[in-house]
Design a protein around this motif. Structure first.
Motif, mmCIF file in Angstrom:
data_model
loop_
_atom_site.group_PDB
_atom_site.id
_atom_site.type_symbol
_atom_site.label_atom_id
_atom_site.label_comp_id
_atom_site.label_asym_id
_atom_site.label_seq_id
_atom_site.Cartn_x
_atom_site.Cartn_y
_atom_site.Cartn_z
ATOM 1 N N ASN A 24 0.812 -1.214 0.000
ATOM 2 C CA ASN A 24 0.000 0.000 0.000
ATOM 3 C C ASN A 24 0.847 1.267 0.000
ATOM 4 O OD1 ASN A 24 -2.698 -0.841 -0.137
ATOM 5 N ND2 ASN A 24 -2.725 -1.372 2.026
ATOM 6 N N SER A 25 1.826 1.317 0.877
ATOM 7 C CA SER A 25 2.557 2.570 1.085
ATOM 8 C C SER A 25 3.333 3.019 -0.145
ATOM 9 C CB SER A 25 3.526 2.418 2.275
ATOM 10 O OG SER A 25 2.820 2.109 3.444
ATOM 11 N N MET A 26 3.827 2.066 -0.940
ATOM 12 C CA MET A 26 4.620 2.444 -2.112
ATOM 13 C C MET A 26 3.749 3.046 -3.215
ATOM 14 S SD MET A 26 7.684 0.206 -3.808
ATOM 15 C CE MET A 26 6.641 -0.960 -4.654
ATOM 16 N N LEU A 27 2.443 2.711 -3.193
ATOM 17 C CA LEU A 27 1.547 3.251 -4.210
ATOM 18 C C LEU A 27 1.081 4.678 -3.901
ATOM 19 C CD1 LEU A 27 -0.916 0.419 -5.305
ATOM 20 C CD2 LEU A 27 1.045 1.329 -6.521
ATOM 21 N N ILE A 28 1.099 5.053 -2.621
ATOM 22 C CA ILE A 28 0.499 6.327 -2.225
ATOM 23 C C ILE A 28 1.074 7.525 -2.984
ATOM 24 C CG2 ILE A 28 0.333 7.954 -0.285
ATOM 25 C CD1 ILE A 28 -0.382 5.562 1.479
ATOM 26 N N PRO A 29 2.399 7.656 -3.144
ATOM 27 C CA PRO A 29 2.894 8.841 -3.872
ATOM 28 C C PRO A 29 2.554 8.848 -5.357
ATOM 29 C CG PRO A 29 4.712 7.395 -3.285
ATOM 30 C CD PRO A 29 3.508 6.877 -2.575
ATOM 31 N N VAL A 30 2.232 7.688 -5.956
ATOM 32 C CA VAL A 30 1.924 7.675 -7.391
ATOM 33 C C VAL A 30 0.419 7.628 -7.655
ATOM 34 C CG1 VAL A 30 4.117 6.642 -8.071
ATOM 35 C CG2 VAL A 30 2.205 5.150 -7.511
ATOM 36 N N LEU A 31 -0.404 7.685 -6.605
ATOM 37 C CA LEU A 31 -1.854 7.663 -6.819
ATOM 38 C C LEU A 31 -2.338 8.815 -7.707
ATOM 39 C CD1 LEU A 31 -3.285 6.555 -3.340
ATOM 40 C CD2 LEU A 31 -3.118 5.212 -5.439
ATOM 41 N N GLU A 241 -2.402 13.942 -1.851
ATOM 42 C CA GLU A 241 -3.044 14.976 -2.672
ATOM 43 C C GLU A 241 -2.684 16.374 -2.166
ATOM 44 O OE1 GLU A 241 -5.608 15.898 -5.937
ATOM 45 O OE2 GLU A 241 -5.040 13.909 -5.211
ATOM 46 N N HIS A 242 -2.656 16.526 -0.842
ATOM 47 C CA HIS A 242 -2.477 17.836 -0.212
ATOM 48 C C HIS A 242 -1.084 18.411 -0.486
ATOM 49 C CE1 HIS A 242 -3.796 20.884 2.631
ATOM 50 N NE2 HIS A 242 -2.681 20.758 3.321
ATOM 51 N N LEU A 243 -0.067 17.534 -0.486
ATOM 52 C CA LEU A 243 1.300 18.010 -0.688
ATOM 53 C C LEU A 243 1.500 18.582 -2.086
ATOM 54 C CD1 LEU A 243 3.298 15.160 1.093
ATOM 55 C CD2 LEU A 243 3.006 17.512 1.889
ATOM 56 N N THR A 245 -1.127 19.893 -4.100
ATOM 57 C CA THR A 245 -1.999 21.042 -4.365
ATOM 58 C C THR A 245 -1.667 22.253 -3.509
ATOM 59 O OG1 THR A 245 -3.633 20.151 -2.811
ATOM 60 C CG2 THR A 245 -3.892 19.569 -5.129
ATOM 61 N N VAL A 246 -1.220 22.041 -2.267
ATOM 62 C CA VAL A 246 -0.973 23.156 -1.344
ATOM 63 C C VAL A 246 0.511 23.492 -1.247
ATOM 64 C CG1 VAL A 246 -1.204 23.949 1.047
ATOM 65 C CG2 VAL A 246 -3.063 22.644 -0.026
ATOM 66 N N PHE A 247 1.356 22.475 -1.070
ATOM 67 C CA PHE A 247 2.779 22.725 -0.850
ATOM 68 C C PHE A 247 3.614 22.596 -2.122
ATOM 69 C CE2 PHE A 247 1.173 21.285 3.313
ATOM 70 C CZ PHE A 247 1.568 22.364 4.094
ATOM 71 N N ARG A 248 2.986 22.210 -3.232
ATOM 72 C CA ARG A 248 3.648 22.111 -4.528
ATOM 73 C C ARG A 248 4.844 21.154 -4.492
ATOM 74 N NH1 ARG A 248 -0.566 23.927 -7.215
ATOM 75 N NH2 ARG A 248 -1.205 26.010 -6.556
ATOM 76 N N LEU A 249 4.688 20.068 -3.769
ATOM 77 C CA LEU A 249 5.757 19.077 -3.681
ATOM 78 C C LEU A 249 5.457 17.928 -4.629
ATOM 79 C CD1 LEU A 249 6.396 18.866 0.170
ATOM 80 C CD2 LEU A 249 7.660 20.175 -1.527
ATOM 81 N N ASN A 250 6.479 17.479 -5.377
ATOM 82 C CA ASN A 250 6.327 16.377 -6.311
ATOM 83 C C ASN A 250 7.549 15.470 -6.215
ATOM 84 O OD1 ASN A 250 3.813 17.052 -8.049
ATOM 85 N ND2 ASN A 250 4.957 18.976 -8.033
ATOM 86 N N GLY A 251 7.411 14.281 -6.792
ATOM 87 C CA GLY A 251 8.539 13.371 -6.898
ATOM 88 C C GLY A 251 9.120 12.975 -5.557
ATOM 89 N N VAL A 252 10.457 12.978 -5.484
ATOM 90 C CA VAL A 252 11.149 12.522 -4.280
ATOM 91 C C VAL A 252 10.875 13.443 -3.098
ATOM 92 C CG1 VAL A 252 13.409 11.982 -3.305
ATOM 93 C CG2 VAL A 252 12.935 11.430 -5.686
ATOM 94 N N ARG A 253 10.742 14.733 -3.346
ATOM 95 C CA ARG A 253 10.434 15.666 -2.247
ATOM 96 C C ARG A 253 9.099 15.312 -1.617
ATOM 97 N NH1 ARG A 253 10.247 21.347 -4.513
ATOM 98 N NH2 ARG A 253 10.064 21.924 -2.318
ATOM 99 N N LYS A 254 8.145 14.968 -2.435
ATOM 100 C CA LYS A 254 6.846 14.550 -1.915
ATOM 101 C C LYS A 254 6.975 13.234 -1.151
ATOM 102 C CE LYS A 254 2.360 12.894 -3.542
ATOM 103 N NZ LYS A 254 1.510 12.659 -4.737
ATOM 104 N N GLY A 255 7.735 12.277 -1.689
ATOM 105 C CA GLY A 255 7.945 11.011 -0.985
ATOM 106 C C GLY A 255 8.605 11.215 0.365
ATOM 107 N N GLY A 256 9.576 12.144 0.421
ATOM 108 C CA GLY A 256 10.226 12.445 1.696
ATOM 109 C C GLY A 256 9.271 13.050 2.700
#
Length: 435
Positions: A24-31, A241-243, A245-256
């Motif tokens: 489950n957890s590995m899919l969350i950033p690519v949802l 989703e929140h990271l 739309t609000v914090f503009r984080l993508n990719g590895v930064r979002k995963g971190g």
């Protein structure tokens, strides 16, 4: 068990929950990427989590029964292989199919969920079989920490794989299953003589007797594990989703960023396992305190959502989860005899999976009514569960029966208090001469 050997055994056993949590957890950033690629609604994309967890929750009791009857390793190894096969099905569906890709991917996720049913909960029972006394609490803390470490690594790993393509995560599963299966099979020697040969009917009756004696504690512990993971995965689903739309984080930064609460959870799980040992009263109050901390952190997010306070609050929620889960693991495994431990821990694992399954769709639904309501309602759920744990988890129920007579003895009859005069003075029937 010798220290060197126990380290290798724990390393092999820890690989099982580590692999399982990737599901489950590995899919969350690519949802969000999956949602865009397959043109899905928020609810449909949440089913990728839910349809993994619900089959696991349903099949887990059967896996527990089979592990009690035939052996833990004979269940875990095929389950891991099926788990990897489900990843292959989902990955190939994404590559080869177009309009039917989504339902085929869901089919692969269901296969993975069925495989996951025979992994972490059975590994927990096997750990309880192998380690006793003070070692058990430490070992189970390490197992929970491995589970948490998987949650820490998986968002970053999922984000990295997502840079290749969104379906690369599915194809990664079989690659990591192989070394774990080999390590488990060759490094872990299962204790002999603890398999039982009762009929299914006799076995279920013995399980029913356990719940007759300890129903309040076991059911409250089950609820605590489900609520902790429901909130954890609900928060992670919201963050994915929140990271963006609000914090503009993508990719590895979002995963971190997604890894922050589970990093605190994993670290706390390890430290909790080191300190609880056989301190039964401490375990109870750490469960109560952990659930209360989760509730308090969510309440704080509902009131204040500045960037710093937001990440402090989700970190506190991770600490609360890390305090709660290792103690519940030890309570569940220590309160049941070896002959019944597989099914009881599997029932607990099934309830945990149901919590994971319900978290994303519940948070997705509540997001439509506003973030304060979402956080405050789940905070109230954590608070109520903490109160139930304070009153219904009793230290005397945490000890397992040690003899066959204790295991199979029916629950003693406890007369209920009467009302009125009968409550003040018990009535004794007269003998024949007194009539």
């Amino acid at each position: 068990m010798k220290p060197q050997k126990s380290t290798l055994v724990l390393a092999a056993l820890s690989g099982v929950p580590f692999i399982m949590v990737l599901g489950n957890s590995m899919l969350i950033p690519v949802l969000p990427a999956i949602k865009e690629a397959l043109h899905l609604t928020q609810f449909k994309v949440s089913l990728l989590i839910t349809l993994f967890s619900i089959p696991a929750g349903i099949i887990i009791p059967l896996a527990g029964f089979l592990s009690d009857r035939f052996g833990r390793k004979k269940v875990i190894a095929p389950a891991l292989i099926l788990y990897g096969l489900g990843g292959i099905v989902a990955g190939l569906a994404a590559i080869l199919l177009k309009s039917l890709a989504y339902p085929a991917i869901l089919g692969g996720r269901i296969l993975q969920g069925i495989g996951a049913a025979g992994t972490a909960p059975i590994a927990m029972a096997l750990t309880g079989d192998l380690f006793t006394g003070k070692q058990r609490g430490t070992a189970l803390g390490i197992i929970e920490a491995a589970n948490g470490l998987g949650k820490v690594v998986s968002p970053i790993l999922g984000a990295l794989l997502g840079l290749i393509t969104w379906y690369a995560t599915f194809l990664f599963f079989p690659l990591v299953v192989i070394p774990v299966v080999l390590g488990l099979w060759f490094l872990v020697k299962e204790p002999e003589g603890n398999r039982q040969a009762q009929s299914v009917n006799q076995y279920l009756k013995s399980i029913a007797r356990i719940f007759e004696k300890k129903s309040a504690m076991l059911l409250t512990s089950f609820l605590g594990g489900a609520v902790a993971l429901l909130i954890l995965f609900g928060v992670l689903f919201f963050l994915s989703e929140h990271l963006e739309t609000v914090f503009r984080l993508n990719g590895v930064r979002k995963g971190g960023a997604l890894a922050i609460p589970v990093l605190f959870m994993s670290t706390t799980s390890y430290l909790t396992g080191r300190i609880i040992k056989k301190r039964l009263a401490l375990m109870k109050w750490l469960v109560v305190g952990g659930l209360a901390l989760i509730g308090g952190a969510l309440t704080m997010i509902g009131f204040y959502r500045t960037t710093y306070l937001f990440f402090i609050a989700i970190s506190l929620a991770g600490i609360g989860t890390g305090l709660t889960l290792p103690c519940l693991n030890t309570i569940i495994t220590s309160s049941t005899a070896t002959e019944r431990r597989g099914l009881v821990t599997s029932l607990y694992g099934g309830v945990r999976f149901m919590g994971v399954a319900l978290g994303p769709p519940l948070f997705g639904l509540l997001m439509g009514y506003g973030l304060p309501l979402m956080f405050w309602s789940t905070a109230a759920l954590a608070g109520v569960t903490a109160l139930l744990a304070a009153f219904l988890i009793r230290v005397k129920d945490m000890k397992a029966p040690t003899t066959p007579e204790e295991i199979n003895r029916p629950a003693p009859y406890t007369p209920q208090p009467a009302f009125g005069l009968a409550a003040r003075k018990p009535w004794n029937p007269p003998d024949e001469q007194g009539l």
